[in-house]
Structure formats: structure tokens, C-alpha cells
Design a protein around this motif. Sequence first.
Motif, PDB file in Angstrom:
ATOM      1  N   SER A   1       0.729  -1.233   0.018  1.00 19.86           N
ATOM      2  CA  SER A   1      -0.076  -0.079  -0.070  1.00 19.86           C
ATOM      3  C   SER A   1       0.885   1.360  -0.008  1.00 19.86           C
ATOM      4  O   SER A   1       1.965   1.095  -0.398  1.00 19.86           O
ATOM      5  CB  SER A   1      -0.904   0.289   1.263  1.00 19.86           C
ATOM      6  OG  SER A   1      -1.951   0.945   0.920  1.00 19.86           O
ATOM      7  N   TYR A   2       0.313   2.416   0.535  1.00 20.29           N
ATOM      8  CA  TYR A   2       1.178   3.601   0.548  1.00 20.29           C
ATOM      9  C   TYR A   2       2.478   3.394   1.212  1.00 20.29           C
ATOM     10  O   TYR A   2       3.285   4.508   0.817  1.00 20.29           O
ATOM     11  CB  TYR A   2       0.258   4.714   1.378  1.00 20.29           C
ATOM     12  CG  TYR A   2      -0.566   4.193   2.615  1.00 20.29           C
ATOM     13  CD1 TYR A   2       0.587   4.464   3.634  1.00 20.29           C
ATOM     14  CD2 TYR A   2      -1.657   3.665   2.710  1.00 20.29           C
ATOM     15  CE1 TYR A   2      -0.077   4.172   4.908  1.00 20.29           C
ATOM     16  CE2 TYR A   2      -2.025   3.234   3.912  1.00 20.29           C
ATOM     17  CZ  TYR A   2      -1.358   3.326   5.171  1.00 20.29           C
ATOM     18  OH  TYR A   2      -1.630   3.121   6.419  1.00 20.29           O
TER      19      TYR A   2
ATOM     20  N   GLY B   1     -10.186   4.071   0.286  1.00 17.93           N
ATOM     21  CA  GLY B   1     -10.401   4.504  -0.955  1.00 17.93           C
ATOM     22  C   GLY B   1      -9.550   5.360  -1.672  1.00 17.93           C
ATOM     23  O   GLY B   1      -9.774   5.861  -2.991  1.00 17.93           O
ATOM     24  N   GLU B   2      -8.732   5.937  -1.013  1.00 19.56           N
ATOM     25  CA  GLU B   2      -7.691   6.862  -1.330  1.00 19.56           C
ATOM     26  C   GLU B   2      -6.665   6.216  -2.182  1.00 19.56           C
ATOM     27  O   GLU B   2      -6.385   4.824  -2.212  1.00 19.56           O
ATOM     28  CB  GLU B   2      -6.834   7.683  -0.275  1.00 19.56           C
ATOM     29  CG  GLU B   2      -7.711   8.255   0.561  1.00 19.56           C
ATOM     30  CD  GLU B   2      -8.244   9.694   0.033  1.00 19.56           C
ATOM     31  OE1 GLU B   2      -7.636  10.207  -0.868  1.00 19.56           O
ATOM     32  OE2 GLU B   2      -9.317  10.393   0.395  1.00 19.56           O
TER      33      GLU B   2
ATOM     34  N   VAL C   1      -0.090  11.120   9.266  1.00 20.10           N
ATOM     35  CA  VAL C   1      -1.624  11.778   9.207  1.00 20.10           C
ATOM     36  C   VAL C   1      -2.160  10.786   8.152  1.00 20.10           C
ATOM     37  O   VAL C   1      -3.323  10.463   8.283  1.00 20.10           O
ATOM     38  CB  VAL C   1      -1.690  13.141   8.732  1.00 20.10           C
ATOM     39  CG1 VAL C   1      -2.924  13.623   8.229  1.00 20.10           C
ATOM     40  CG2 VAL C   1      -1.077  13.903  10.086  1.00 20.10           C
ATOM     41  N   PHE C   2      -1.485  10.470   6.882  1.00 24.03           N
ATOM     42  CA  PHE C   2      -2.219   9.725   5.821  1.00 24.03           C
ATOM     43  C   PHE C   2      -2.524   8.295   6.316  1.00 24.03           C
ATOM     44  O   PHE C   2      -3.592   7.740   6.188  1.00 24.03           O
ATOM     45  CB  PHE C   2      -1.186   9.633   4.527  1.00 24.03           C
ATOM     46  CG  PHE C   2      -1.869   9.072   3.416  1.00 24.03           C
ATOM     47  CD1 PHE C   2      -2.391   9.744   2.489  1.00 24.03           C
ATOM     48  CD2 PHE C   2      -1.735   7.859   3.063  1.00 24.03           C
ATOM     49  CE1 PHE C   2      -3.191   9.241   1.539  1.00 24.03           C
ATOM     50  CE2 PHE C   2      -2.372   7.287   2.033  1.00 24.03           C
ATOM     51  CZ  PHE C   2      -2.860   7.970   0.913  1.00 24.03           C
TER      52      PHE C   2
ATOM     53  N   ASN D   1      -9.186   3.641  11.139  1.00 20.52           N
ATOM     54  CA  ASN D   1      -9.390   5.154  10.974  1.00 20.52           C
ATOM     55  C   ASN D   1     -10.467   5.610  11.552  1.00 20.52           C
ATOM     56  O   ASN D   1     -10.331   6.881  11.974  1.00 20.52           O
ATOM     57  CB  ASN D   1      -9.462   5.236   9.275  1.00 20.52           C
ATOM     58  CG  ASN D   1     -10.657   4.643   8.594  1.00 20.52           C
ATOM     59  OD1 ASN D   1     -11.358   3.896   9.082  1.00 20.52           O
ATOM     60  ND2 ASN D   1     -11.008   5.235   7.448  1.00 20.52           N
ATOM     61  N   ILE D   2     -11.577   4.977  11.985  1.00 23.59           N
ATOM     62  CA  ILE D   2     -12.809   5.425  12.604  1.00 23.59           C
ATOM     63  C   ILE D   2     -12.617   5.219  14.052  1.00 23.59           C
ATOM     64  O   ILE D   2     -13.365   5.667  14.807  1.00 23.59           O
ATOM     65  CB  ILE D   2     -14.017   4.775  11.887  1.00 23.59           C
ATOM     66  CG1 ILE D   2     -13.979   3.498  12.234  1.00 23.59           C
ATOM     67  CG2 ILE D   2     -14.162   5.224  10.532  1.00 23.59           C
ATOM     68  CD1 ILE D   2     -15.491   3.003  11.745  1.00 23.59           C
ATOM     69  N   GLU D   3     -11.577   4.684  14.452  1.00 23.51           N
ATOM     70  CA  GLU D   3     -11.323   4.295  15.947  1.00 23.51           C
ATOM     71  C   GLU D   3     -10.524   4.831  16.758  1.00 23.51           C
ATOM     72  O   GLU D   3     -10.600   5.208  17.916  1.00 23.51           O
ATOM     73  CB  GLU D   3     -10.728   2.701  16.088  1.00 23.51           C
ATOM     74  CG  GLU D   3     -11.864   1.795  15.436  1.00 23.51           C
ATOM     75  CD  GLU D   3     -10.955   0.388  15.500  1.00 23.51           C
ATOM     76  OE1 GLU D   3     -10.943  -0.403  16.694  1.00 23.51           O
ATOM     77  OE2 GLU D   3     -10.648  -0.195  14.351  1.00 23.51           O
TER      78      GLU D   3
END
Length: 288
Positions: free
Chosen positions: A11-12, A44-45, A200-201, A209-211
Motif C-alpha cells: 500500500s502507501y 478508497g484513497e 496523518v495519511f 481510521n474510525i477508531e
Amino acid sequence: MKKIHVGFLLSYDYEKLKKSIPPVYQDADAIFIAKDHKNRTWAGETFTIDDSFFKWLKAFDVDNKIELYEDDFYDANLIAIENDNRERHMLSLKMGIGNWLIQIDSDEYVLDFGKFVKDLRKYDKYLDNPENHKIQISMYSVNLYKYVDDGILFVKSPTKAVVATNFPNYKVARVTRERIIYTQNILLHESIARDEDELVFKLDNWGHNIEVQNKEAFLEKWRTTNKHNYKEREDFFYIEPEKWKYLEFCEGQTIEEIRENMNINAIIPSKFYIAKKNFGQWFKFLFK
């Protein structure tokens, strides 16, 4: 079958694979790298991959052990952690049930993979009819918090790191919630030890991410914690802060230097402690 198959997610932060693949390469029978066919994160990024990475991968893979597995790993109807679970499940199916299914994240660096493989082989019987004998195998993770002048701040107490299973019915990331067998093995987890833009990314795109509780307060604490004040602070985890109670300092700016300078013997849980944990897990799942 009954081979040592190791999976990675591209991934990133794909550049970190240059540090996480080499420690497992020699003792793995095959390595699978999962990549979304449109270079999307679980949120989705999109991200880009420099061609130099694939050139490195080809040059490094002298034994032709590595397979790049591209698929559609992003479902817009799912939240990030659900896409995380989904990709890991698809990757393990690709790796093949009947083998040891080991998943190492790109920012995790196993200190002695050969020893871990020897420990795994003690449980090869669980690869026969694995659906009826589901287990997970855990190492311990030394979580690296932040690079500072001359070294690294890391979480004082290691945490369990479930990295292998015989049956990939994942519930949360790599965790299947089946019986855990603990082993006396350590990995270094760079986790949030990265520059601020990368951090941050990651916070916006990983499975948690939502936790993350109060992201701005977490980031401010991370920004301002340093070699001189870390002993005056506590509660550093990004979800439930008290889970990372205290930090320690180790000299070294590379994984190799950190590994050399860190007193691993003082960190790793004792054989007696692990035996107690394993008895507890055996008893817990005895009648399930």
C-alpha cells in the motif's frame, strides 16, 4: 502442502517492504504480495508506486519465491477495517489453506524468523483438517512510537501480535478470535514511528481510521513528546491511550541499529509466562 507461506500487503508505505521482506525471505517457502489493482487504500484513497520498487523486488527475489497478487481489494460499501479483513482473507486463500498462513505488515520486522518457523513446525498437526482445529500463532510486538534525536521512543511493554493461522476466518485484521498459541518471538513494529505527513495519511487510511480517539489531541501529544520529556508522560495509544502506558528510549536511527542496541532479553516475556498464557488458551477453548 504444509509449507511456510508469508503474505504482505502493498500500500502507501510500500517502501517499508524493503525492510520487512528480507528477514523472512530465507525461511519462507513462498511469499505473496497483495496489491489493489487500482492502487487504492482500504478507505478508497489512491497512491502511487515508483517503478524502482518493482525493480528492487525483481533483483532481490533471487530464488523466485515472490508472487505479486493483484486483485480488487476495495469495496466502497465496506468501512476500512472490513476491507482490511477482506483483503487478508483473499490473500490467505491465494496462499492456500493447508499451509501456514503468515501475514506480516510492511512496517513489521521479525527479529528471528527462522526460530519462529521452528516453533510453528511443532504444531504442523493443526494443518490437517484446519477448519476443525482453528488456531492462531502469536509473536510479541515492540511498538516503535517516534524517532527522536539519536534514537527511538518505543512502548515499554510488548503487545501480542497474532501473525499466523491455519484457517483464515479473520474477524479484525489478522485476528480470528480462535485459540491463540503464544511463542517467544519478537518483531519490531514501526507503527506510528514515521514522519508527520505519513502518519496523518496512515491515520486516515488504515483499518483503524474510525477508531482513533481525538486524532488532533493524539497528534499534538505525538508531536511534542521527545527524548527529554517522555518520562513525564503516559498513555500514548491512539485508540485506548492507557494500552501504551509508558515509553522507553533506545539509541539508533535504523532498524539494524535499534535491534543491536535494544535489550530484547529484558523485553520478551519469559517461557513461564508464555506457558501460563498457552494453558489458559487451551483451557478456554477445551469445550468449544
